[in-house]
Design a protein around this motif. Structure first.
Motif, PDB file in Angstrom:
ATOM      1  N   LEU A  85     -30.564 107.390  24.258  1.00 43.60           N
ATOM      2  CA  LEU A  85     -32.689 106.914  24.445  1.00 43.60           C
ATOM      3  C   LEU A  85     -33.484 106.555  23.479  1.00 43.60           C
ATOM      4  CD1 LEU A  85     -34.672 106.278  27.557  1.00 43.60           C
ATOM      5  CD2 LEU A  85     -35.350 109.194  26.947  1.00 43.60           C
ATOM      6  N   SER A  86     -33.265 107.423  22.910  1.00 46.42           N
ATOM      7  CA  SER A  86     -33.612 107.488  21.395  1.00 46.42           C
ATOM      8  C   SER A  86     -33.347 106.178  20.783  1.00 46.42           C
ATOM      9  CB  SER A  86     -33.533 108.454  20.460  1.00 46.42           C
ATOM     10  OG  SER A  86     -34.080 108.495  19.014  1.00 46.42           O
ATOM     11  N   VAL A  87     -32.014 105.671  20.947  1.00 50.00           N
ATOM     12  CA  VAL A  87     -31.801 104.525  20.210  1.00 50.00           C
ATOM     13  C   VAL A  87     -32.761 103.583  21.227  1.00 50.00           C
ATOM     14  CG1 VAL A  87     -30.181 102.580  19.924  1.00 50.00           C
ATOM     15  CG2 VAL A  87     -29.221 104.901  19.020  1.00 50.00           C
ATOM     16  N   ALA A  88     -32.922 103.339  22.444  1.00 45.80           N
ATOM     17  CA  ALA A  88     -33.532 102.432  23.376  1.00 45.80           C
ATOM     18  C   ALA A  88     -35.071 102.266  22.945  1.00 45.80           C
ATOM     19  CB  ALA A  88     -33.838 102.705  24.719  1.00 45.80           C
ATOM     20  N   GLU A  89     -35.445 103.675  23.123  1.00 43.46           N
ATOM     21  CA  GLU A  89     -37.625 103.297  22.471  1.00 43.46           C
ATOM     22  C   GLU A  89     -37.024 103.350  21.447  1.00 43.46           C
ATOM     23  OE1 GLU A  89     -39.389 103.769  24.235  1.00 43.46           O
ATOM     24  OE2 GLU A  89     -38.510 104.868  26.659  1.00 43.46           O
ATOM     25  N   SER A  90     -36.238 103.529  20.314  1.00 39.35           N
ATOM     26  CA  SER A  90     -36.230 102.982  19.047  1.00 39.35           C
ATOM     27  C   SER A  90     -36.629 101.705  19.020  1.00 39.35           C
ATOM     28  CB  SER A  90     -35.331 103.282  17.925  1.00 39.35           C
ATOM     29  OG  SER A  90     -35.600 103.052  16.787  1.00 39.35           O
ATOM     30  N   ARG A  91     -35.575 100.752  20.147  1.00 38.51           N
ATOM     31  CA  ARG A  91     -35.233  99.663  19.872  1.00 38.51           C
ATOM     32  C   ARG A  91     -36.381  98.471  20.683  1.00 38.51           C
ATOM     33  NH1 ARG A  91     -34.366  95.628  24.006  1.00 38.51           N
ATOM     34  NH2 ARG A  91     -33.098  94.050  23.104  1.00 38.51           N
ATOM     35  N   LEU A 138     -35.091  89.185  15.533  1.00 43.54           N
ATOM     36  CA  LEU A 138     -35.705  89.878  16.748  1.00 43.54           C
ATOM     37  C   LEU A 138     -34.878  89.268  17.689  1.00 43.54           C
ATOM     38  CD1 LEU A 138     -37.686  90.263  19.162  1.00 43.54           C
ATOM     39  CD2 LEU A 138     -39.119  88.056  18.670  1.00 43.54           C
ATOM     40  N   GLU A 139     -34.066  88.036  17.171  1.00 44.17           N
ATOM     41  CA  GLU A 139     -32.772  87.302  18.123  1.00 44.17           C
ATOM     42  C   GLU A 139     -31.877  88.139  18.123  1.00 44.17           C
ATOM     43  OE1 GLU A 139     -30.757  83.481  17.176  1.00 44.17           O
ATOM     44  OE2 GLU A 139     -32.572  82.873  17.193  1.00 44.17           O
ATOM     45  N   TRP A 140     -31.479  89.053  17.286  1.00 39.84           N
ATOM     46  CA  TRP A 140     -30.236  90.207  17.111  1.00 39.84           C
ATOM     47  C   TRP A 140     -30.483  91.071  18.140  1.00 39.84           C
ATOM     48  CZ3 TRP A 140     -29.708  95.313  16.047  1.00 39.84           C
ATOM     49  CH2 TRP A 140     -28.590  95.704  16.304  1.00 39.84           C
ATOM     50  N   TYR A 141     -31.977  91.704  17.719  1.00 42.12           N
ATOM     51  CA  TYR A 141     -31.893  92.626  18.903  1.00 42.12           C
ATOM     52  C   TYR A 141     -32.277  91.773  20.962  1.00 42.12           C
ATOM     53  CZ  TYR A 141     -34.001  96.371  15.722  1.00 42.12           C
ATOM     54  OH  TYR A 141     -33.815  97.374  14.783  1.00 42.12           O
ATOM     55  N   GLU A 142     -32.082  91.319  20.529  1.00 48.47           N
ATOM     56  CA  GLU A 142     -32.067  90.096  21.648  1.00 48.47           C
ATOM     57  C   GLU A 142     -30.968  89.612  22.638  1.00 48.47           C
ATOM     58  OE1 GLU A 142     -35.021  86.939  21.762  1.00 48.47           O
ATOM     59  OE2 GLU A 142     -36.283  87.536  21.971  1.00 48.47           O
ATOM     60  N   GLU A 143     -30.109  89.822  21.432  1.00 48.53           N
ATOM     61  CA  GLU A 143     -28.505  89.616  21.857  1.00 48.53           C
ATOM     62  C   GLU A 143     -27.791  91.276  21.559  1.00 48.53           C
ATOM     63  OE1 GLU A 143     -26.875  87.417  19.094  1.00 48.53           O
ATOM     64  OE2 GLU A 143     -28.302  85.272  19.368  1.00 48.53           O
ATOM     65  N   ASN A 144     -28.550  92.284  20.994  1.00 49.15           N
ATOM     66  CA  ASN A 144     -27.557  93.269  21.421  1.00 49.15           C
ATOM     67  C   ASN A 144     -29.065  94.420  22.465  1.00 49.15           C
ATOM     68  OD1 ASN A 144     -25.560  93.547  19.583  1.00 49.15           O
ATOM     69  ND2 ASN A 144     -27.032  91.589  18.366  1.00 49.15           N
ATOM     70  N   PRO A 145     -29.187  94.542  23.836  1.00 50.78           N
ATOM     71  CA  PRO A 145     -30.075  95.222  24.740  1.00 50.78           C
ATOM     72  C   PRO A 145     -29.340  96.330  24.073  1.00 50.78           C
ATOM     73  CG  PRO A 145     -28.134  94.001  25.858  1.00 50.78           C
ATOM     74  CD  PRO A 145     -28.115  93.460  24.416  1.00 50.78           C
ATOM     75  N   VAL A 146     -28.557  96.817  24.060  1.00 52.43           N
ATOM     76  CA  VAL A 146     -27.610  97.979  23.932  1.00 52.43           C
ATOM     77  C   VAL A 146     -26.864  98.311  22.452  1.00 52.43           C
ATOM     78  CG1 VAL A 146     -26.606 100.089  25.004  1.00 52.43           C
ATOM     79  CG2 VAL A 146     -27.263  98.660  26.138  1.00 52.43           C
ATOM     80  N   PHE A 147     -27.680  99.779  21.773  1.00 52.22           N
ATOM     81  CA  PHE A 147     -26.289  99.972  20.744  1.00 52.22           C
ATOM     82  C   PHE A 147     -25.469 100.977  20.478  1.00 52.22           C
ATOM     83  CE2 PHE A 147     -30.588  97.804  18.841  1.00 52.22           C
ATOM     84  CZ  PHE A 147     -30.618  99.108  18.317  1.00 52.22           C
ATOM     85  N   LEU A 148     -25.350 101.111  19.048  1.00 49.31           N
ATOM     86  CA  LEU A 148     -24.646 102.569  19.418  1.00 49.31           C
ATOM     87  C   LEU A 148     -25.938 103.460  18.268  1.00 49.31           C
ATOM     88  CD1 LEU A 148     -20.679 102.594  19.166  1.00 49.31           C
ATOM     89  CD2 LEU A 148     -22.248 103.666  20.563  1.00 49.31           C
ATOM     90  N   PRO A 149     -26.405 104.519  18.550  1.00 48.10           N
ATOM     91  CA  PRO A 149     -26.986 105.381  17.217  1.00 48.10           C
ATOM     92  C   PRO A 149     -26.363 105.193  16.036  1.00 48.10           C
ATOM     93  CG  PRO A 149     -26.788 106.793  18.977  1.00 48.10           C
ATOM     94  CD  PRO A 149     -25.544 105.665  19.283  1.00 48.10           C
ATOM     95  N   SER A 150     -25.227 104.602  15.471  1.00 45.40           N
ATOM     96  CA  SER A 150     -24.404 104.839  14.696  1.00 45.40           C
ATOM     97  C   SER A 150     -24.403 103.685  13.529  1.00 45.40           C
ATOM     98  CB  SER A 150     -23.293 105.744  14.536  1.00 45.40           C
ATOM     99  OG  SER A 150     -22.641 104.646  15.716  1.00 45.40           O
ATOM    100  N   ASP A 151     -25.093 102.361  14.111  1.00 52.54           N
ATOM    101  CA  ASP A 151     -25.131 101.219  14.202  1.00 52.54           C
ATOM    102  C   ASP A 151     -26.592 101.152  13.157  1.00 52.54           C
ATOM    103  OD1 ASP A 151     -25.604  98.630  13.876  1.00 52.54           O
ATOM    104  OD2 ASP A 151     -25.299  98.161  15.558  1.00 52.54           O
TER     105      ASP A 151
END
Lengths: 194, 342
Positions: free
Chosen positions: B164-170, B194-207
């Motif tokens: 959830l923290s990563v999703a909110e941070s995104r 911004l394109e990178w974030y749109e292409e990666n709706p979910v990523f790991l906390p360790s990314d």
């Protein structure tokens, strides 16, 4: 990386270097040296070392030696170490007495955590205060020594050296820790003139 | 001449073992499952009020808190316990990779507290966790052997639900980037990100990519220009810090990846009834304030014993960014808990 390549080249190419000038004094002195001085982990965590080296081969101003040193240093609130290291060095000594010596080291260090108290949790999760038994480490690396050796007179054979080293120490948090040290000391060819 | 110069240099080198980092407070180590973890106790030990800290990361150092004006001010009134978690900061040893579990981190925390109780004889203490230390503190309050001795819990921009923290941070990052593009600030660069974030709706906390972008947008420090670099020369040459301190971070991130990716303690937070303060930077991009609100709602502490304080013009580290406010809030909470008992 460039420094490492330079050191390697110096060691490997040294025998093939020209030998037109051969300082008389080098030949006249014993192949055995004793060494001692300051050992500083990252230069400032103080310690000392003492050791010896034996000149295994010589070609003009170039020589190879094998040696060993025993030393210790203290990094307050971090650790105390005692080490025993072997070394292989290639030295070039100029007529002026200035010398340069790349050197490889490999050895053992035992390290103890330093502080006001040490606690150990055993396999049963019991916590007790203990004297630290220390941890074994392998140390390895290379250094580049710079120095000056007195060539004539009663003090001939006495050299002053300063030697920065890049070292690895393992195991350390499941990797090999990279660190550096600084040695500053003297060498003396014991046994006098032949 | 050369000998005399050496004689001058030797005391200079030796004196680096005698500076404030080497002499102030008390210093201990706890060895558990291969990890040799350093503990530094500073401040007003005579007060009998102990504040145990849990640093962030994983992989940062509790010793870094000492650089903060906020913590140094707390030391005037309380004993503050700084320590480094396994393979983090100044921690040594050679712990096996299979000891990087949440249970081990909680047991390490118990060992540190046990060692301090043996040494100083305190029965109760306050616990403060920053960032990742929030997740560790939450886990400790659920399962720690010493959890019932915690007088009060202070979460400073602390985690408890990393996905959830990563999703909110995104989302925070996307909002921030859109603002930057609208202001035409390096629009081409930010459009690519911004394109990178749109292409990666979910990523790991360790990314690591997300966190590197965060650091350039003020997500960690509201006024990046006010950030003061640590005194690296002093730390390297005249403190307990070692070269390992700088090399542990990457290793720690790798070792704790299986632990942090997916860690969510939400389901068990209702078990915690400890008086709690959630102290948050309104502009935190790393662990946004929505996480603080979520923790505040989930924790089982009665309403009258918990509070959420959101600080404006502050991002991830109130102790560094607004130290006076940080000290006032933490002191106020501690004194409030102590007074409520009288």
């Amino acid at each position: 990386m460039a420094t490492i390549n330079l050191l390697l080249a110096s060691v490997l190419l040294a025998p093939a270097a020209p030998t037109s000038e051969e300082p008389q004094t080098t030949k006249e002195l014993s192949p055995w040296r004793i060494t001692a001085g300051y050992y500083g982990d990252v230069a400032t965590h103080p310690g000392g070392y003492a050791g010896f080296s034996w000149r295994a081969a010589e070609a003009g101003r170039f020589s190879f030696s094998l040696g060993a040193d025993l030393g210790s240093y203290h990094h307050r609130r971090n650790h105390t170490a005692v080490f025993l290291r072997g070394n292989f060095a290639s030295r070039v000594t100029f007529e002026s007495g200035i010398l340069i010596e790349p050197r490889f080291v490999l050895g053992y260090a035992h390290t103890w955590a330093d502080g006001d108290g040490y606690f150990v949790v055993d396999d049963e999760e019991m916590l007790r205060q203990r004297t630290p038994i220390g941890a074994p480490n392998v140390i390895y690396g290379m250094g580049l020594g710079f120095g000056f050796e007195i060539q004539e007179g009663r003090m001939a054979g006495l050299a002053f050296m300063i030697r920065p080293e890049v070292l690895g120490r393992a195991p350390y948090n499941s990797y090999a820790l990279s660190q550096f040290s600084l040695l500053a000391g003297v060498e003396w060819r014991f046994g006098g003139r032949k | 001449m050369k000998l005399s110069k050496l004689a001058l240099i030797a005391p200079l080198l030796t004196s680096t073992n005698c500076g404030p980092w080497m002499t102030e407070g008390d210093y201990y180590h706890v060895m558990r499952k291969g990890a040799e973890m350093p503990i530094w106790v500073r401040g007003n030990i005579a007060s009998g009020i102990f504040l145990v800290t849990l640093h962030g990361g994983p992989g940062h150092s509790g010793h870094d808190f000492v650089l903060s004006e906020g913590f140094r001010a707390l030391e005037e009134d309380y004993a503050v316990v700084y320590w480094d978690q396994r393979a983090s900061g100044l921690a040594k040893g050679n712990p096996s990779p299979d000891t990087f579990t949440l249970e081990d981190f909680v047991a390490d925390t118990d060992a540190v507290i046990g060692a301090m109780q043996d040494t100083y004889g305190f029965d109760e203490f306050f616990l403060l966790g920053h960032s990742w230390g929030g997740a560790l503190g939450t886990a400790f309050l659920i399962d720690g052997a010493h959890r019932d001795e915690v007088s009060g819990w202070i979460s400073v921009d602390g985690d408890h639900n990393l996905p959830l923290s990563v999703a909110e941070s995104r989302l925070w990052m996307i909002d921030t980037i859109e603002q930057l593009i609208a202001e035409n600030t390096d629009a081409e660069h930010w459009s690519e990100i911004l394109e990178w974030y749109e292409e990666n709706p979910v990523f790991l906390p360790s990314d690591p990519r997300h966190y590197s972008y965060l650091s350039t947008t003020g997500g960690y420090f509201y006024r990046p220009e006010d950030y003061v670099q640590p005194p690296y020369a002093e730390l390297t040459f005249a403190s307990p810090y070692s070269m390992g301190t700088y090399q542990n971070y990457e290793r720690s991130i790798r070792l704790t990846r299986p632990l942090t990716d997916g860690l969510d303690l939400s389901d068990r937070m209702g078990e915690i009834t400890t008086p709690s303060l959630f102290l948050w930077g309104e502009e935190d991009g790393a662990v946004p304030v929505a996480i603080g609100e979520d923790a505040f709602e989930l924790i089982g502490t009665p309403d009258e014993d918990k509070s959420l304080v959101v600080i404006s013009e502050c991002a991830h580290s109130a102790h560094d960014e607004v130290p006076e406010r940080f000290t006032a809030e933490v002191s106020g909470f501690i004194e409030g808990v102590l007074e409520a008992r009288l």
